[in-house]
Each structure stands twice: as C-alpha cells, then as structure tokens.
Design an enzyme around this catalytic site. Structure first.
Site, short mmCIF file in Angstrom:
data_model
loop_
_atom_site.label_atom_id
_atom_site.label_comp_id
_atom_site.label_asym_id
_atom_site.label_seq_id
_atom_site.Cartn_x
_atom_site.Cartn_y
_atom_site.Cartn_z
N ASP A 180 51.42 25.36 10.95
CA ASP A 180 51.78 24.23 12.06
C ASP A 180 50.38 23.87 12.90
O ASP A 180 50.55 24.38 13.99
CB ASP A 180 52.86 23.80 12.31
CG ASP A 180 52.96 22.31 12.29
OD1 ASP A 180 52.76 21.30 11.90
OD2 ASP A 180 54.07 22.15 13.51
N CYS A 233 49.88 17.19 12.00
CA CYS A 233 50.92 15.57 12.28
C CYS A 233 48.86 14.76 12.27
O CYS A 233 49.35 14.20 13.65
CB CYS A 233 51.64 15.33 13.54
SG CYS A 233 51.09 16.65 14.75
#
Length: 554
Positions: A180, A233
């Site tokens: 991530d 993101c």
C-alpha cells in the site's frame, strides 16, 4: 464545492477524464462514505449482523465490510473497544481482498501503518501462518502495533524497517505481499482536505522514487508463484500504470491478473502514460481504478501481480524451515536480550540478543520520520509505550530484569498458563528482558532487524510473578480462561469497566472452570467477547484495563 482542490490537479484531471470530468468534480460535493469491517478473528459474520448496533449495508467488494450511516460514531461503542470491528474507508478494503490470502501462508504488509489492512490480512489467516507487518516510520509503528494487538492478532511480527533490510532477512520467503505504497494522496482529497493542501509538498515525482524502490525490493521477497498487490490512493498515472509498466519491464516473470469490474471498478489507463506504454503493455488495462463518481468510496488504484512460478534463485520454503511446535518444547530458544545489551530503544534488536558475549554489531538506528498516531496527531515527543502503558524501561529497572535468567522468567509464565489458561500455543517463546512473547518465527529470522513486536505479547515477569498483558486478554476466547465475567454492552457497567472503574461483581456472575477458586485474574467480556483483564476478590473486580486505552468520551 467544499474542498479546495489544487489548480494544477484540476487541470490535469480535466485533461485525463474528458467527458467524465464533470461527474468526477460533482463527487466532491458529496459526503465521504463511512465503513466498518467485521473482525472475524473475534466474531463470526452472522453473529455480528445479529448484534450490530448500527444499520449495515454491504460493501460489494468486501464480504466483511459494511457502509454505516453518515454521522454514526462507531468508535463510541463497547464493541469497538472489544475489537469486533475496524473503522475503515470502504475503498481501502479492496486491496487485501485481491491479495487472495489463504490460511497457513506467509504474508508481508510492507507499508502497513496504521494497520487496517494488516488486521484484514490477519482475519483471513485466522491465526495460521505468519504475518509480518512493517512501517518505515518509527512514530507510525505505534499505531500499527496497537491495532494489531487490539484486534486479537496472535501470529504477527511488527517491524520498523526499510524494505531492503527486510529483503536481506527474508529472500523469496513470502507467499503474498501487500504494497500500500506511499503516494501523493489525490484520492483522499475529499476525505482529508489536508492532503489537498499538502499535495505540492508530497509531489508525484518524490513519490515515484519511493514506489520504484519498494516494488524492486518486494519482488526479491516473494516466493515462486506468489502474488504482489500494489495499491495507491492517488489518480496520478505516473504512480500507478507507470510504476507497473516499469516493474513488468524489469520482471518479465510476472503477469497482471485482471481485476473484475463487477463492483464498479474501472480499468487502468496505460495510454495516460503514453501510446508506447499502452502498446507494449495492454495488460495494464487489467489493473483497477476506483473513482469516487463510480463507486461509493474514495479514489484508489490496484494492480495484482502474479509470479509465473518455476525456480527462483535463492528461494526457500518457509513451511519446512520453521518448525511450529508447542512452546513447551522451545525453552532453549528463549532470548534474554537485556542481559546482552541495555535497552535504550523502542524497538527490539534480535541480533543483539544472539550475541550475549557482546561481540555482535547492534542494528543501525534509522532516523525518525514524522508520522501520525491513532488520533491523526503526531506522536513525536511522546514516550514509546507498549500496550497497557508498560513503558520500555531502561536503567535500574532494566538491571533488575536482567538479573533473572530466561529460565526463571519462563517458569512464572509457564505456571500462569498451566493454572489460568486452557489452551496451547504454537511457535516460539521469546523473552525480552522481563517481557514474554509468542512468535510465529524462529529467532534467527529477526536477526539484526528493528523489531517493535516479535509476536503476541503475553505479559511481564515482575520479581517471579507473571502479569498477563492486555494483548493476551483481547485475543482470548472466554473458554480459554479459567475465570471470566460477562458484561452487557447495553448496561452502563460495560462503559464503567472501559473507563477503568472498579466494579461490584457477585461470585454468582463468574464463570469458573476446572474447579478454580474465584479469586484471581479474570477475563472480562462484553456480550461474550473478550475486552481485558480484571482481578476478582471478595465481590469486587479490580480493573486492569490499560490506562492509555480507556474510554475517555462522556
């Protein structure tokens, strides 16, 4: 529009999105969606649905995830303190679902803080295999360790390391790796306006450098036939399709696994990098983009990278190298780290533990980086504390703990397990000064690494008396403790316990096993799910709920 978006960002998105741009911009007028994910390490899905204090609406890409109404405060319920659910942004639940974790696997969460995805991985492992969860920021590992412990994870090791150092210790070891990646955060502008304000500081160019290095190193830690999920993101193609294109050029033994579009996920856009990239790597359309105007969630990018299998140089089989037998047979593996080197750092250095003569070289300190804690505020300047407020001590207290041998420390621990618990453990028992852990990894695996938690924190030896930890309590089932008391979530008594108050509990309310006497450590449960310890005597339950974790809301 409530969010002030950077002008350069808006211009770029208009160019990329074309006809979709207006719908994309309209999404910023809408309130971000809130979600929770059920912790199936502690409660089955069906049981939670029956007990849920909130209105639940399923999140299509996560079987354990639910939307909750705007304005709901899930952190202000006893179930949150019992670790029954994790409060998580809905889109952020998707990368772990695509990692396809199976029980008994070795999994690495490389950029893990604050730990939501690690707890999601742990729930899929269900106590089997091993989870190594890491963050390079020392400050952020505090929140990471706390979440791993709050949610009852028994099989995790928490590190504070760079990817290169982990790779040196774990070549071709992991079945699954989650990245991530640190990114420019464009997908979070609606949810966190500070991200929009800091966008130019956290530039795309700076993030690309970090992402490139992380991906490069991650491949060397993956076992043959393993899987990497890379997620960000952000919307920037340089950080998304561009990174994966570079990775595929350098690693032709990997394939992109197409992400299903049923949940509203949009395909990747290699042409946003260049026509040459699109022609060379059409498979990049199999990556996924989550857009706030197409799904009920914030912006994300996900790529699933599958190794083709076959022989990989240096590959080792962790299932053969680790003999996971009960701890009673592993006394000779106990480590007395403080006896070798006085403790001055918040992390554990197992390399130091393996050099009791003092001849080994201590692990190198990494400079601290800024980070945010559980409350979103910087932890800089705060003392490093383990769960329950037990400070990593030094000085005179450290000398006292070093005076007791690992065998002496283990004796009090074994006695507690024999008399107070009805369970057996797998893995390796690690003694760190006066602290005892159950680790899923043999000690040599952690040599020279900065270890925040070598495993499940069991408790502390205090002058020959074992004091059980809060992480031990919250990971237990009521049937695994010889004494337990159940509190109702609908009664003020449960909140009084979470606030640290002493309770009046008649002996008739206690559940006692093996004809044990009622006096002593008692597992306190809320609606049947463990929340912490208490000490019962003569109708009074002395509160053992850790100070730093107590309910502070009115």
């Amino acid at each position: 529009m409530g969010v002030q978006l950077p002008t350069a960002f808006v211009k770029r998105m208009e160019q990329l999105l074309g006809d979709e741009f207006e719908a994309f911009m309209t999404a910023y007028d809408h309130t971000p969606h809130a979600g929770i994910r059920v912790n199936t390490l502690k409660i089955p899905m069906e049981d939670f649905k029956e007990r849920s204090p909130f209105e639940l609406r399923p999140i299509p890409w996560c079987a354990t995830g639910f939307y909750i109404p705007h304005g709901t405060k899930p952190g202000l319920h006893p179930y949150y303190h019992a670790g029954l659910y994790y409060v998580q942004e809905p889109s952020a639940m998707s990368p772990v679902e695509l990692l396809n974790v199976a029980q008994d696997e070795a999994v690495l969460d490389l950029c893990a803080a604050p730990g939501g995805k690690s707890t999601q991985i742990a729930a899929k492992l269900q106590g089997s295999g091993v989870l190594v969860t890491n963050d390079i920021s020392a400050d952020r590992t505090k929140a990471l360790a706390k979440n791993v412990e709050l949610y009852g994870v028994r099989n995790a090791v928490v590190l504070n390391e760079s990817p290169d150092r982990i790779a040196a210790a774990f070549p071709h070891f992991f079945d699954k790796i989650l990245i991530d990646a640190p990114c420019s955060g464009e997908g979070m502008f609606r949810k966190d306006e500070d991200m929009a304000k800091q966008w130019e500081t956290h530039s795309v160019d700076k993030c690309v450098v970090m992402q490139r290095d992380i991906l490069r190193v991650a491949a060397s830690m993956l076992s043959a036939g393993g899987r990497i999920v890379y997620s960000t993101c952000t919307f920037a193609p340089e950080e998304n399709e561009g990174m994966i294109a570079e990775f595929l050029e350098a690693h032709p033994d990997f394939d992109v696994v197409p992400v299903p579009s049923e949940a509203g996920f949009a395909p990747g856009h290699p042409e946003w990098m260049s026509e040459e990239v699109a022609a060379a790597h059409p498979e990049l359309r199999g990556t996924a983009r989550l857009w706030p105007h197409l799904v009920e969630g914030e912006g994300h990018f996900i790529a699933v990278l599958q190794h083709q299998g076959g022989r990989v140089t240096g590959t080792e089989d962790h299932t053969e190298s680790e003999d996971l037998t009960p701890f009673e047979d592993k006394n000779d593996r106990a480590l007395n780290i403080d006896a070798a080197y006085p403790r001055k750092k918040q992390f554990l250095s197992v390399k130091e533990a393996l050099t009791p003569s003092g001849q080994g070289r201590p692990a190198t300190d990494e400079p601290k980086r800024s980070g945010k804690g559980m409350d979103g505020k910087s932890d800089k300047g705060k003392s490093a504390r383990g769960l329950g407020g037990n400070k990593f001590r030094s000085g005179k207290e450290n000398v006292k703990s070093a005076a007791r041998s690992p065998q002496d420390v283990l004796e009090s621990y074994h006695q507690f397990v024999k008399e107070q618990l009805e369970m057996s453990f797998t893995g390796y028992t690690v003694v760190y000064g006066d602290r005892i852990y159950q680790s899923p990894l043999a000690s040599h695996r952690l040599d020279g690494l900065k270890v925040v938690r070598p495993g499940w924190f069991m408790g502390t030896d205090k002058n020959g008396r074992f004091v059980p930890s809060h992480p031990l309590a919250v990971a237990l089932r009521p049937s695994e403790a010889v004494r337990s008391i159940n509190l109702s979530s609908s009664d003020a008594e449960a909140i009084r316990y979470l606030k640290g108050e002493t309770l009046s509990i008649p002996v008739e309310r206690m559940t006692l096993r093996n004809e044990v006497q009622p006096k002593g450590y008692t597992l306190v449960c809320i609606d049947g799910y463990s929340a912490g310890w208490g000490k019962w005597q003569d109708g009074m339950l002395k509160n053992e709920y850790p100070t730093g974790w107590r309910w502070t809301s009115v």
